[in-house]
Design a protein around this motif. Structure first.
Motif, short mmCIF file in Angstrom:
data_model
loop_
_atom_site.label_atom_id
_atom_site.label_comp_id
_atom_site.label_asym_id
_atom_site.label_seq_id
_atom_site.Cartn_x
_atom_site.Cartn_y
_atom_site.Cartn_z
N THR A 188 0.83 -1.15 -0.03
CA THR A 188 0.03 0.07 0.00
C THR A 188 0.84 1.26 0.12
OG1 THR A 188 -1.94 0.86 1.12
CG2 THR A 188 -0.34 0.35 2.39
N ASP A 198 0.94 5.61 0.35
CA ASP A 198 0.23 6.83 0.93
C ASP A 198 1.02 7.95 0.31
OD1 ASP A 198 0.23 5.31 4.42
OD2 ASP A 198 -1.16 5.46 2.66
N VAL A 219 -6.78 -0.77 -4.96
CA VAL A 219 -7.27 0.26 -4.26
C VAL A 219 -6.48 1.62 -4.89
CG1 VAL A 219 -7.69 1.57 -1.97
CG2 VAL A 219 -7.79 -0.87 -2.37
N PHE A 268 -8.33 10.68 -0.16
CA PHE A 268 -8.77 10.95 1.51
C PHE A 268 -8.65 12.39 1.94
CE2 PHE A 268 -10.22 6.83 2.66
CZ PHE A 268 -9.40 5.91 2.08
N ALA A 283 -4.61 13.07 1.32
CA ALA A 283 -3.79 11.79 0.89
C ALA A 283 -4.49 11.11 -0.06
CB ALA A 283 -3.46 11.05 2.09
N LYS A 321 -4.52 7.01 -1.64
CA LYS A 321 -3.83 5.73 -1.12
C LYS A 321 -3.96 4.81 -2.23
CE LYS A 321 -4.03 3.56 2.82
NZ LYS A 321 -2.97 3.08 2.91
N THR A 331 -3.19 0.67 -3.32
CA THR A 331 -3.03 -0.73 -3.03
C THR A 331 -2.73 -1.68 -4.09
OG1 THR A 331 -3.97 -0.22 -0.70
CG2 THR A 331 -3.52 -2.68 -1.43
N LEU A 372 -3.94 5.84 7.80
CA LEU A 372 -3.90 5.32 6.31
C LEU A 372 -2.76 4.28 6.61
CD1 LEU A 372 -3.17 8.63 4.46
CD2 LEU A 372 -5.12 7.11 4.11
N GLU A 376 -0.39 1.18 6.83
CA GLU A 376 -0.45 -0.24 6.56
C GLU A 376 -1.72 -0.68 6.29
OE1 GLU A 376 3.36 -1.83 9.16
OE2 GLU A 376 1.45 -1.82 9.96
N GLU A 377 -2.81 0.11 5.97
CA GLU A 377 -4.06 -0.35 6.01
C GLU A 377 -4.47 -0.27 4.32
OE1 GLU A 377 -6.42 -1.84 7.49
OE2 GLU A 377 -5.37 -1.69 9.36
N ARG A 378 -5.08 -1.18 3.67
CA ARG A 378 -5.48 -1.21 2.31
C ARG A 378 -6.84 -0.08 2.10
NH1 ARG A 378 -9.43 -4.19 -0.18
NH2 ARG A 378 -7.78 -5.25 -1.56
N PRO A 423 -8.25 2.45 4.88
CA PRO A 423 -8.16 3.18 6.26
C PRO A 423 -9.79 3.75 6.85
CG PRO A 423 -7.47 4.69 4.87
CD PRO A 423 -7.68 3.62 3.99
N LEU A 424 -10.56 3.93 5.94
CA LEU A 424 -11.88 4.39 6.45
C LEU A 424 -12.78 3.19 6.85
CD1 LEU A 424 -12.75 7.38 4.27
CD2 LEU A 424 -11.75 7.36 6.24
#
Lengths: 104, 461
Positions: free
Chosen positions: A22, A24, A60, A64, A69, A71, A73, B256, B258-260, B262-263
């Protein structure tokens, strides 16, 4: 044009579990975040081409607002820690994102 | 019931170290509980499979002693989860022995709760035969074969076994593998506060000071307070810390990590949903979060982790400075693979694996490295041989490093094959770590959150 490197405070990669990686991308301020988001430059197709994946493999790609940010994945090439591992934590795979150019 | 529960989280991982002075002054703010996460699956499958603890005994004991002493002194609970790193039986026993040692040395007396997280292989294999058990992040359903070849399998417990152990009278809880946030969330839940706030707070604080803004020069981990209230939670650094603060940005950024996605974070029993959460900067260093939700799963699912032994390994490292060799390294390594196939022709090719990592070229990123054709002045080559027995692994590694890399001919070899590489060590082989791989990473449905996680209480001291 500005690079993602110039527009961000942090660009990082890390495993999300042993099978996924993932990223960021954390922007410096609301303006550049919106500019990057609105430019529609960062797409699943772009990520797939940088990381040698099929487009469907980009699992993903979400923006956000609360964290300014982006994200992303993707699947890892091998499960984390198997023989042949290059990066156990997946922490050093982010550099390809740094030179993405965003029209300002 | 008081207005809030104050959880003190000294660091992100027990054994990494934290500022002991800051911890001591944090105690003056009357925490209700101390919670420390001991582990992770991040360091890979070898720790789970081999039974080795991730952190050293010395650093784990040094980090645990002040926590245990403080908990007994203040008469508050101490909760440690994912003990020993991987949280299986060997790691749990290791951690419990450290706790007993500290108790003995300091004449501490308390009720110790121990919660196991190991999954019985026969039970799991039988379930794998009769139902589909879905993989997480990968597509394979769990097979009985993968269960049986695993050296160790654990489930990530939720908060329920920890709450139950507290209810049974434990003051100190040492738990095996647990979902990251539940050790921190357990006491607030036990004290009657809403799960949705306790769990979300745990998610923010489970890596310790990573959720804070900290001046670069600080170095060591800053303890964090997470306070759970009826309608939300509060995050702030331990008191009197100059320059360290929780900000809306630092808290959001950490969500955020380490999460694929986060929400919406899946944990045992449901999903932590922060899509409607509101973050507010209360004062310069304090953040309040409201509006996090916990959406119950119709069925309770436990994440399983299992590790299987792959083979014995032999690793060597060699430096290259000859420009001609550096320029041809891809071709040379390709040729070495052919030489190995010929030399070990009695072995079928699935008897061994050979991996090269070429530092200075593309060791870190492999084929996606855009700079891989740039020619540096120096390379570091790491050779990894994996085989079903140690002798074969050693032989392949030695052949590659000694016979091939050190002495082989290549086009325009200006040093005449006497010594093509710079070997830094005697012996040349720098390690023989056993190779493991993840064999189980699946979601198992259970009818009772407690059924896989037996606990017992023992009086210590």
């Amino acid at each position: 044009m500005a690079s993602l490197y110039e527009l961000t405070e942090i660009i990082r990669s890390k495993n999300a579990g042993p099978y996924e990686l993932t990223f960021d991308v954390m922007f410096k301020n609301h303006n550049v975040y919106q500019a990057a988001r609105n430019s529609a430059v960062i797409t699943r197709e772009l990520i797939a081409s940088l990381y040698e994946l099929e487009v469907e493999e980009v699992r993903v790609l979400v923006w956000f607002d609360q964290a300014l940010a982006l994200k992303i994945t993707i699947p890892r090439r091998i499960p984390a820690g198997s023989p042949g591992e290059r990066d156990l934590y997946g922490a050093q795979q982010h550099v390809l994102l740094e030179s993405i150019e965003i029209p300002m | 019931m008081s207005d809030s529960v104050r959880v003190l989280i000294p660091s992100g991982l027990l054994g990494f170290g934290y500022d002991k002075e800051l911890f001591r002054s944090a105690l003056e703010e009357s925490p209700d509980v101390i919670a420390a996460d001991g582990g992770s699956a991040d360091p890979g499958p070898a720790y789970l499979g081999s039974g080795k603890s991730f952190m050293s005994r010395r650093s784990t004991k040094a980090d645990t002693a002040p926590l245990l002493e403080a908990a007994i002194d203040l008469q508050i609970p101490l909760i440690v989860t994912s003990a020993g790193g991987a949280g299986a039986q060997a790691h749990l026993e290791w951690m419990v022995s450290i706790v007993r040692e500290i108790a003995r040395e300091n004449r501490l007396s308390f009720a110790l709760g121990i919660i196991a997280a190991d999954i019985d292989k026969d039970y799991l294999a039988s379930r794998a035969r009769s139902e589909i058990i879905h993989g997480l992040g990968h597509v394979d359903h769990l097979s009985p074969r993968d269960v049986h070849r695993s050296a160790a399998i654990v489930g990530q417990m939720g908060w329920e076994p920890i709450v139950q152990t507290l209810k049974a009278g434990a003051q100190v809880v040492i738990a095996g593998r647990a979902c990251d946030e539940v050790g921190i969330a357990a006491y607030p839940i036990y004290a009657g506060f809403p799960k949705e706030h306790a769990l979300a707070m745990g998610k923010v604080t489970e890596c310790g000071s990573d959720c804070l803004e900290i001046p670069m020069e600080r170095g060591g981990d800053v303890p964090v307070f997470g306070e759970v209230e009826e309608d939300g939670f509060i995050i702030r650094p331990a008191s009197t810390v100059e320059g360290s603060r929780a900000t809306v940005a630092s808290v959001c950024k950490h969500m955020l990590y380490e999460e694929r996605d986060p929400l919406r974070v899946a944990i045992p029993g449901g999903v932590e949903d922060s899509s409607l959460a509101a973050f507010h900067q209360l004062d310069e260093g304090t953040v309040r979060v409201r509006g996090t939700r916990f959406v119950l799963d119709p069925t309770y699912k436990v994440k399983l982790e299992g590790s299987a032994f792959v083979g014995y390994r032999c690793i060597s490292i060699a430096g290259v400075r000859s420009n001609e060799m550096i320029a041809q390294i891809d071709h040379i390594l390709h040729k070495i693979r052919d030489m190995v196939r010929n030399h070990f022709s009695d072995l079928s090719q699935d008897n061994y694996q050979l991996h090269f990592r070429v530092y200075g070229k593309n060791a870190v990123m492999g084929s996606i490295e855009p700079e891989r054709d740039r020619v540096p002045h120096e390379l570091g080559i790491v050779v990894e041989a994996v085989a079903k027995d140690q002798d074969t692994a050693d032989s392949v590694c030695k052949y590659v490093t000694g016979t091939c890399l050190l002495h082989m001919w290549y086009e325009n070899n200006r040093s005449g094959c006497s010594g093509n590489i710079a070997v830094p060590f005697s012996p040349e082989e720098i390690g023989r770590p056993e190779a493991y791989e993840w064999s189980v990473y699946h979601l198992l449905e259970v009818s009772d959150p407690l059924e896989l996680f037996p606990s017992r209480i023992e009086q210590v001291g």
